[in-house]
Design a protein around this motif. Structure first.
Motif, PDB file in Angstrom:
ATOM      1  N   LEU A 370       0.894  -1.225  -0.001  1.00  9.41           N
ATOM      2  CA  LEU A 370       0.004   0.002  -0.041  1.00  9.41           C
ATOM      3  C   LEU A 370       0.759   1.204  -0.021  1.00  9.41           C
ATOM      4  N   VAL A 371       2.092   1.324   0.752  1.00 15.15           N
ATOM      5  CA  VAL A 371       2.807   2.313   0.869  1.00 15.15           C
ATOM      6  C   VAL A 371       3.396   2.609  -0.596  1.00 15.15           C
ATOM      7  N   ASP A 372       3.945   1.292  -1.022  1.00 10.85           N
ATOM      8  CA  ASP A 372       4.535   1.396  -2.646  1.00 10.85           C
ATOM      9  C   ASP A 372       3.481   1.945  -3.691  1.00 10.85           C
ATOM     10  N   LYS A 373       2.123   1.642  -3.569  1.00  9.76           N
ATOM     11  CA  LYS A 373       1.066   1.985  -4.546  1.00  9.76           C
ATOM     12  C   LYS A 373       1.057   3.683  -4.066  1.00  9.76           C
ATOM     13  N   ALA A 374       0.913   3.917  -2.912  1.00 10.27           N
ATOM     14  CA  ALA A 374       0.751   5.292  -2.919  1.00 10.27           C
ATOM     15  C   ALA A 374       1.846   6.212  -3.379  1.00 10.27           C
ATOM     16  N   ILE A 375       3.119   5.862  -3.132  1.00  9.46           N
ATOM     17  CA  ILE A 375       4.370   6.448  -4.068  1.00  9.46           C
ATOM     18  C   ILE A 375       4.023   6.515  -5.251  1.00  9.46           C
ATOM     19  N   ARG A 376       3.739   5.316  -5.799  1.00 11.23           N
ATOM     20  CA  ARG A 376       3.349   5.347  -7.269  1.00 11.23           C
ATOM     21  C   ARG A 376       2.440   6.254  -8.113  1.00 11.23           C
ATOM     22  N   SER A 377       1.126   6.543  -6.995  1.00 13.27           N
ATOM     23  CA  SER A 377       0.251   7.317  -7.357  1.00 13.27           C
ATOM     24  C   SER A 377       0.574   8.789  -7.267  1.00 13.27           C
ATOM     25  N   GLN A 378       1.507   9.083  -6.139  1.00 13.80           N
ATOM     26  CA  GLN A 378       1.565  10.387  -6.115  1.00 13.80           C
ATOM     27  C   GLN A 378       2.662  10.797  -6.727  1.00 13.80           C
ATOM     28  N   PHE A 379       3.661  10.004  -7.280  1.00 15.25           N
ATOM     29  CA  PHE A 379       4.932  10.498  -8.042  1.00 15.25           C
ATOM     30  C   PHE A 379       4.693  11.051  -9.448  1.00 15.25           C
ATOM     31  N   ILE A 380       3.417  10.780 -10.255  1.00 16.76           N
ATOM     32  CA  ILE A 380       3.394  11.129 -11.270  1.00 16.76           C
ATOM     33  C   ILE A 380       2.681  12.781 -11.392  1.00 16.76           C
ATOM     34  N   THR A 381       2.153  13.101  -9.910  1.00 14.42           N
ATOM     35  CA  THR A 381       1.692  14.406  -9.723  1.00 14.42           C
ATOM     36  C   THR A 381       2.894  15.457  -9.475  1.00 14.42           C
ATOM     37  N   TYR A 382       4.013  14.864  -9.428  1.00 13.85           N
ATOM     38  CA  TYR A 382       5.295  15.770  -9.171  1.00 13.85           C
ATOM     39  C   TYR A 382       6.040  15.530 -10.375  1.00 13.85           C
ATOM     40  N   PHE A 383       6.594  14.381 -10.968  1.00 14.01           N
ATOM     41  CA  PHE A 383       7.215  14.532 -12.004  1.00 14.01           C
ATOM     42  C   PHE A 383       6.626  13.598 -13.168  1.00 14.01           C
ATOM     43  N   PRO A 384       7.249  13.881 -14.406  1.00  7.65           N
ATOM     44  CA  PRO A 384       6.684  12.951 -15.467  1.00  7.65           C
ATOM     45  C   PRO A 384       6.667  11.417 -15.359  1.00  7.65           C
ATOM     46  N   ASP A 385       5.508  11.038 -15.963  1.00  4.19           N
ATOM     47  CA  ASP A 385       5.070   9.507 -15.695  1.00  4.19           C
ATOM     48  C   ASP A 385       6.011   8.576 -16.384  1.00  4.19           C
ATOM     49  N   PRO A 386       6.532   7.710 -15.496  1.00  3.54           N
ATOM     50  CA  PRO A 386       7.694   6.770 -15.921  1.00  3.54           C
ATOM     51  C   PRO A 386       7.236   5.744 -16.899  1.00  3.54           C
ATOM     52  N   GLU A 406      12.910  11.986 -24.541  1.00  4.56           N
ATOM     53  CA  GLU A 406      11.910  11.065 -24.528  1.00  4.56           C
ATOM     54  C   GLU A 406      11.809  10.176 -23.222  1.00  4.56           C
ATOM     55  N   ASN A 407      12.717   9.907 -22.540  1.00 10.26           N
ATOM     56  CA  ASN A 407      13.055   9.227 -21.154  1.00 10.26           C
ATOM     57  C   ASN A 407      13.934  10.327 -20.456  1.00 10.26           C
ATOM     58  N   PRO A 408      13.059  11.189 -19.697  1.00 11.19           N
ATOM     59  CA  PRO A 408      13.934  12.095 -18.548  1.00 11.19           C
ATOM     60  C   PRO A 408      14.610  11.332 -17.397  1.00 11.19           C
ATOM     61  N   TYR A 409      14.291  10.090 -17.396  1.00  9.51           N
ATOM     62  CA  TYR A 409      14.998   9.358 -16.163  1.00  9.51           C
ATOM     63  C   TYR A 409      16.316   8.628 -16.791  1.00  9.51           C
ATOM     64  N   VAL A 440      24.378   9.631  -7.088  1.00 13.29           N
ATOM     65  CA  VAL A 440      23.677   9.130  -8.142  1.00 13.29           C
ATOM     66  C   VAL A 440      23.710  10.249  -9.336  1.00 13.29           C
ATOM     67  N   ASP A 441      24.281   9.784 -10.619  1.00 11.80           N
ATOM     68  CA  ASP A 441      24.323  10.780 -11.497  1.00 11.80           C
ATOM     69  C   ASP A 441      23.025  11.407 -12.028  1.00 11.80           C
ATOM     70  N   GLY A 442      22.792  12.543 -12.201  1.00 11.27           N
ATOM     71  CA  GLY A 442      21.729  13.320 -12.900  1.00 11.27           C
ATOM     72  C   GLY A 442      20.577  13.399 -12.024  1.00 11.27           C
ATOM     73  N   LEU A 443      20.513  12.958 -10.716  1.00 12.55           N
ATOM     74  CA  LEU A 443      19.522  12.933  -9.823  1.00 12.55           C
ATOM     75  C   LEU A 443      19.120  14.462  -9.426  1.00 12.55           C
ATOM     76  N   TYR A 444      20.216  15.048  -9.049  1.00 12.65           N
ATOM     77  CA  TYR A 444      20.230  16.524  -8.536  1.00 12.65           C
ATOM     78  C   TYR A 444      19.552  17.412  -9.719  1.00 12.65           C
ATOM     79  N   ALA A 445      20.148  17.268 -10.907  1.00 19.04           N
ATOM     80  CA  ALA A 445      20.069  18.182 -11.795  1.00 19.04           C
ATOM     81  C   ALA A 445      18.546  17.751 -12.167  1.00 19.04           C
ATOM     82  N   PHE A 446      18.124  16.507 -12.306  1.00 20.74           N
ATOM     83  CA  PHE A 446      16.717  16.066 -12.451  1.00 20.74           C
ATOM     84  C   PHE A 446      15.666  16.819 -11.654  1.00 20.74           C
TER      85      PHE A 446
END
Length: 514
Positions: A370-386, A406-409, A440-446
């Motif tokens: 349930l915690v993982d699903k909550a993270i998954r649901s809220q993630f796309i309200t902050y960042f592009p949909d993986p 095309e793939n920001p991650y 992690v390379d690119g994490l801060y810049a992202f």
């Protein structure tokens, strides 16, 4: 009216006091609040357009009320707040067990007092906070508990005949005369006990053993029930339900914003915790999302419901988890990290009822999911949909810039694909966690690309959120092992476990590996 100067029946008569039935009293005060645009149910959120208007209509109609809804939907709170619709004080005959109105006594005691003392009959003033009775319905509740019975000890002490009304020991309902009486979980009351309420609701009379007793009680009845109870544990007998004039359906918060406001209001956070621990809006929303996920989860029993108490307890646990970590490391201040949500698992497991498949999965694993699903649901309200990024195959002769668009991650996942990993202890120091995230390379810049104005702590929290979000969307792997959260590349982790089988459609391309 100066009630301090009115202590006898004669003084009450001279004051011009006019008694009202409790339902008329509530109606009068409710009308005043509606005219003044006041909310009679302060502190109850999310019901402004549904439950509260229905309740106001029922009270204006002078109805008894049944609140029907799942657990944790503020049914009892709604009932308790009705006390604020009562007059501040009402007069009663001193010593009356059933709160006799001096101008219209019900009991033999009240009538006897007036017959003996006349206008000198002593009266007291009853505050509205005391005019509320509540009983949790359980299978062992008896007629004597609710209505009353003959008291042989009282008869012996007063040397009264068993035919004398004075030997009656009144139950909680007659003692709530001229007040509000609430029965919680009504279906749990045995059917034969529910039958005993028929006359009280319809005619206001009580019946005690063989007494020819007419006592038209003046009570506002409020009942609560859970729909699950109608089939699993008991039921409301049809004639009783027919006598309850208004049935009002309650519900859970419909939006995250309403749920946030409820948790903010109800959570018990100590001042020293507030000074030490900062809780971001992101973390608050993740905690609320857990409840929303649970209410639609296939492993959770929907008939039982998921109480708002889950998120309240989870929020308190999250703060305490961060506080404990800060105390361990001697840090004066900290924030709730995403990894601190490990600490809310006990608040989830105790608040959800599982179906058979959920029991097989296990309450701990269901809570983690349930915690993982909550993270998954809220993630796309902050960042592009993986998921969209995963669907776009980075094939063909394109530049790295085009592939990254095309793939920001891509930069982040390639760092993990190169055999790198991040280990974050749940109870790690803030500084050490931030240092690990910056590896992690690119994490801060992202993060800065999407939240350029975030401060250092907010940026670090969002960086951690990105890792958990990518893991929730299966772009990297996450393992929680003995107080440590390990992030690695997904493909390597799966190969190491020997769990990877590729079909023709899932065949890896050279660009995917790069």
């Amino acid at each position: 009216m100066n009630i301090e100067k009115i202590t006898t029946l004669g003084q009450l008569k001279k004051s011009g006091y006019t008694p009202l039935s409790i339902k008329d009293e509530i109606r009068k005060n409710l009308i005043e609040k509606i005219r003044n645009r006041e909310n009679p149910f302060t502190g109850v959120m999310g019901y402004e357009d549904t439950v509260i208007p229905d309740t106001e209509r029922a009270l204006l109609s002078r109805h008894n009320i049944l609140f029907l809804g799942l657990r944790g939907q503020a049914k009892t709170r709604m009932a308790r707040l009705m006390v604020d619709l009562l007059d501040e004080y009402v007069p009663v005959i001193s010593g009356s067990e059933v709160n006799d109105d001096p101008l219209a006594p019900l009991s033999s005691y009240g009538r006897g007092m007036i017959a003996q003392h006349g206008d000198e009959t002593p009266i007291t003033w009853w505050h509205r906070s005391e005019r509320y009775g509540e009983k949790l319905a359980t299978p062992d509740v008896s007629v004597a508990d609710l209505i009353g019975d003959v008291d042989p000890i009282k008869a012996a002490n007063l040397r009264l005949s068993f035919a004398d009304e004075g030997v009656i020991h009144y139950g909680i309902i007659p003692r709530s005369n001229r007040g509000i009486f609430v029965i919680n979980e009504l279906p749990d009351l045995q059917a034969r006990i529910q039958v005993g309420l028929f006359n009280i609701l319809q005619e206001g009379d009580i019946q005690i053993r063989g007494f020819k007793l007419r006592m038209p009680l003046d009570i506002m009845f409020v009942f609560t029930a859970n729909p699950e109870d109608y089939t699993n544990r008991g039921s409301i007998v049809t004639p009783l339900k027919d006598r309850i004039e208004s049935q009002i359906l309650t519900h859970y918060p419909k939006t995250i914003e309403t749920a946030l406001a409820i948790t903010e209001q109800e959570a018990s956070i100590l001042p020293q915790q507030q000074q030490m621990v900062t809780v971001s809006d992101l973390v608050k929303r993740l905690i609320e999302q857990v409840a929303f996920e649970a209410r639609s989860n296939e492993y959770v029993d929907k008939k039982s419901g998921v109480s708002a108490r889950l998120t309240i307890a989870a929020f308190e646990n999250a703060v305490s988890s961060a506080e404990r970590r800060a105390i361990i490391h001697g840090e004066k201040t900290t924030q709730v990290w995403i990894s601190d949500l490990v600490g809310i698992i006990p608040a989830i497991t105790g608040k959800i009822e599982l179906v058979y498949e959920g029991e097989q999965e296990g309450p701990y694993q269901v809570a983690v999911n349930l915690v993982d699903k909550a993270i998954r649901s809220q993630f796309i309200t902050y960042f592009p949909d993986p998921e969209k990024a995963k669907k776009k195959r980075n094939t063909g002769k394109r530049s790295q810039e085009e592939k990254a668009e095309e793939n920001p991650y891509r930069t982040i996942t390639r760092w993990f694909d190169g055999g790198n990993h991040v280990d974050l202890l749940v109870d790690i120091k803030d500084a050490d966690k931030i240092a690990g995230l910056y590896q992690v390379d690119g994490l801060y810049a992202f993060v800065k690309k999407y939240f350029p104005h975030a401060n250092e702590k907010e940026t670090a929290l969002l960086m951690e959120f990105v890792l958990h979000g990518l893991a929730a969307h299966s772009m990297i792997s996450k393992r929680v092992i003995e107080g440590r959260i390990e992030f690695k590349d997904l493909i390597g982790s799966m190969m190491n476990l020997g769990q990877m089988n590729f079909g023709e459609e899932d065949e890896l391309t050279e660009d995917d590996l790069n």
